[in-house]
Design an enzyme around this catalytic site. Sequence first.
Site, PDB file in Angstrom:
ATOM      1  N   ALA A  96       0.851  -1.185   0.000  1.00 21.93           N
ATOM      2  CA  ALA A  96       0.000   0.000   0.000  1.00 21.93           C
ATOM      3  C   ALA A  96       0.883   1.228   0.000  1.00 21.93           C
ATOM      4  CB  ALA A  96      -0.901   0.015   1.215  1.00 21.93           C
ATOM      5  N   ALA A  97       0.530   2.206  -0.823  1.00 22.24           N
ATOM      6  CA  ALA A  97       1.354   3.401  -0.971  1.00 22.24           C
ATOM      7  C   ALA A  97       1.690   4.032   0.379  1.00 22.24           C
ATOM      8  CB  ALA A  97       0.643   4.406  -1.860  1.00 22.24           C
ATOM      9  N   CYS A  98       0.714   4.143   1.265  1.00 21.46           N
ATOM     10  CA  CYS A  98       0.989   4.844   2.530  1.00 21.46           C
ATOM     11  C   CYS A  98       1.926   4.039   3.416  1.00 21.46           C
ATOM     12  CB  CYS A  98      -0.256   5.196   3.310  1.00 21.46           C
ATOM     13  SG  CYS A  98      -1.807   4.937   2.513  1.00 21.46           S
ATOM     14  N   SER A  99       1.822   2.720   3.400  1.00 23.41           N
ATOM     15  CA  SER A  99       2.717   1.943   4.260  1.00 23.41           C
ATOM     16  C   SER A  99       4.148   2.042   3.768  1.00 23.41           C
ATOM     17  CB  SER A  99       2.325   0.470   4.301  1.00 23.41           C
ATOM     18  OG  SER A  99       0.946   0.326   4.336  1.00 23.41           O
ATOM     19  N   ALA A 100       4.316   1.959   2.446  1.00 29.08           N
ATOM     20  CA  ALA A 100       5.662   1.896   1.889  1.00 29.08           C
ATOM     21  C   ALA A 100       6.477   3.144   2.221  1.00 29.08           C
ATOM     22  CB  ALA A 100       5.587   1.700   0.382  1.00 29.08           C
TER      23      ALA A 100
END
Lengths: 344, 386
Positions: free
Chosen positions: B323-327
Amino acid sequence: MKTVYVGMSGGVDSSVSAALLKDQGYHVVGVYMKNWSKNLPGMKCPWAEDLADAKRVAVKLGIDFKVFDFETDYKQKVVDYMLTEYQKGNTPNPDIMCNQEIKFKLFAETAFEQGADFIATGHYAKIKTTAGLAHLCKAADDNKDQTYFLYRVRPEILSRTIFPVGNMQKPDVKKLAEKYGLENAHKPESMGVCFVGEANMKDFLAEFINLKPGEIRELETNKKLGYHEGAILYTVGQRHGLGLGSGLPYYVAKKDIKQNIVYVSKNLNADKLWTNEIKLKDIYLRDTAKQVEVRLRHRAPLIPATFDGEKVVFEKPVKKIASGQSVVFYNQDICLGGGIVAED
Amino acid sequence: MHMIYLDHAAATPVSDKALQAMLPYFRESFFNPSAAYLSATKIRRDYEAAKDQIAHVIGAKCADLVITAGATESINLAFNILPPNADVLISSIEHAAVFENAKKYHYQEIAVDKTGKLDLADFQAKLTPKTQFVSIALASGELGTIEPIAEVAALVKAERLRRELANETTPIYFHCDASQGLGLLEVKVGRLGVDLLTINAAKVYGPKGVGALYVGHNVKLKPLTVGGGQELGLRSGTENVPGVIGFATAISEAEKHLNSERRRVESLRKTLKNSLSDIPGIIFLGNPKNQLVNFLPISLPGLDAERLIFALENQEIYLSTGAACSASKGIKSRTLTAIGLSDTEIAGSLRITLGKLNDEKNIIEAATAIKQTIISEQKRIKENCI
């Protein structure tokens, strides 16, 4: 093939350094040192972006890339040192401590353990080896010379260190960055403490130290002029940020940490602001020369002085620098070491 | 060189129709819908009509919708119904907005299998007479796995009826985060059986910063923001008229072309998957039987997915890790951990999500580039080991 671990910050200097080393035929491993990752109120720590930038460069160059997590050590050896010094009323230089303890100790040791033959960074400085001994020397670009921050780096580390941009001019480094197609060639340079920036030092300190407001008094008259947010935030010689209204500027002439009083003066010639000698502590010198040239702050002009093993003595009075700052010694191009200004 | 965008689950470009529909409401028709003069009343009517259009797509009525600033706010508003210390059930692969809200309560996670599909037996085991809130996403934002929402709703309904018969007064609500899936799945609140449903404009070719929460008739929500009493008092603040107009246009357009777009995207995914399948070591993630047609999550154990992303970015091909936010925060994906992937499988995971910006030609081009990039990275690692 020799292996070199390059400390990569995502900035232009370390990126070009890695590119040059690769071109010179080294097996290059890029390393991002993760020293600080916490966001503090009002201060976004850009580590994730910096890391991504560094990694992008590594991918572009097709080199290995690693992250060394030095967060615990950095907190203990750099941040805690800085906080303790401020609390004592000193104005420490965390960049010098970071080079001594993290970049040219922990990073170097870890890299060598992992099989590196050399380490490299994007610092502007040169290393010259004479009679098997590595000397730290001023960079080719006078404007960028960073030896002031590197004076405490030990020769055994220097002998295994490469500064690929040390003999280059900054504009040429930028041109090279473009040639290599490194996107960050125009990224603004980080200034001051790598993770705080000078502007935010007060906010940073306020996070960790319980600041107490106190009085600002005029040095000559002892008259109360106003209030400050904490005497430790002020540096002798400092001109800005006193909030005392218009008129001639005031300079910080003296701090009384115990009473939490800051003394200021309008008189630039006030005795407290000038000195003929500076007493040093924590001296690290590779040479016992008595006649030297010294630098009192990064990029400041060199001033002739004599050193008696304890005090630097000047022919003409110099503007005082705060305790905790460094005086760095030079003999022409060679950086001989230096010491930290002792408390009065 | 032109961009090939393979990250439609992260954001979608505003469609031409939506953009054109929005524009007049920034300047000519800028009036506050609450103002008394007729020109403003007209804006009020346009706004209500747009809301009605959005509601219609999900099988609801205008009055059932609270417009928000996006899915995250909708989710926060939904959780706001709960008293302190309420018992909450969420799946172990929910979006951070659901997870962070659940953490404020006494929550438990329901297990998923290795494809990301909710374990209904585990759900039944964890559903107790004290459970007050269940929140399950329609489809996982990292894997695209479609969850058995109607089955969960049936179990929640059965529990609600049991409580009624037993004269138990503890309420129970079922919230579904449908941020992913809208526009590619038929989403009807009646058929899904949910009490609360979160939807988002930015994933269906509408503008960012607009979302909605569907609120069922039996649900008495508490507002997060109070003031002028807009949105039936559930969300005060002057209405985002252009945003809602854009949302309505985009979502109606998506509904109109739902079947054809689904078939088109599914065929593109097939092309891409076939082309990538001979890469040594590649793993296709998610549930092939129950997966959003635009999702192609993969893993390349031993590779660093971020390196692949940067290498592909240089070729103007854009995709995501997990997920973009986790990365970007350097945090290990909760979803990929929950489905039992090893650390190296997680580190090598990429999320490819297709959509309107893709066609046969750029998918074939992307497939070649992705393949080459992966193989050259595998080669580089091998060479450095010697």
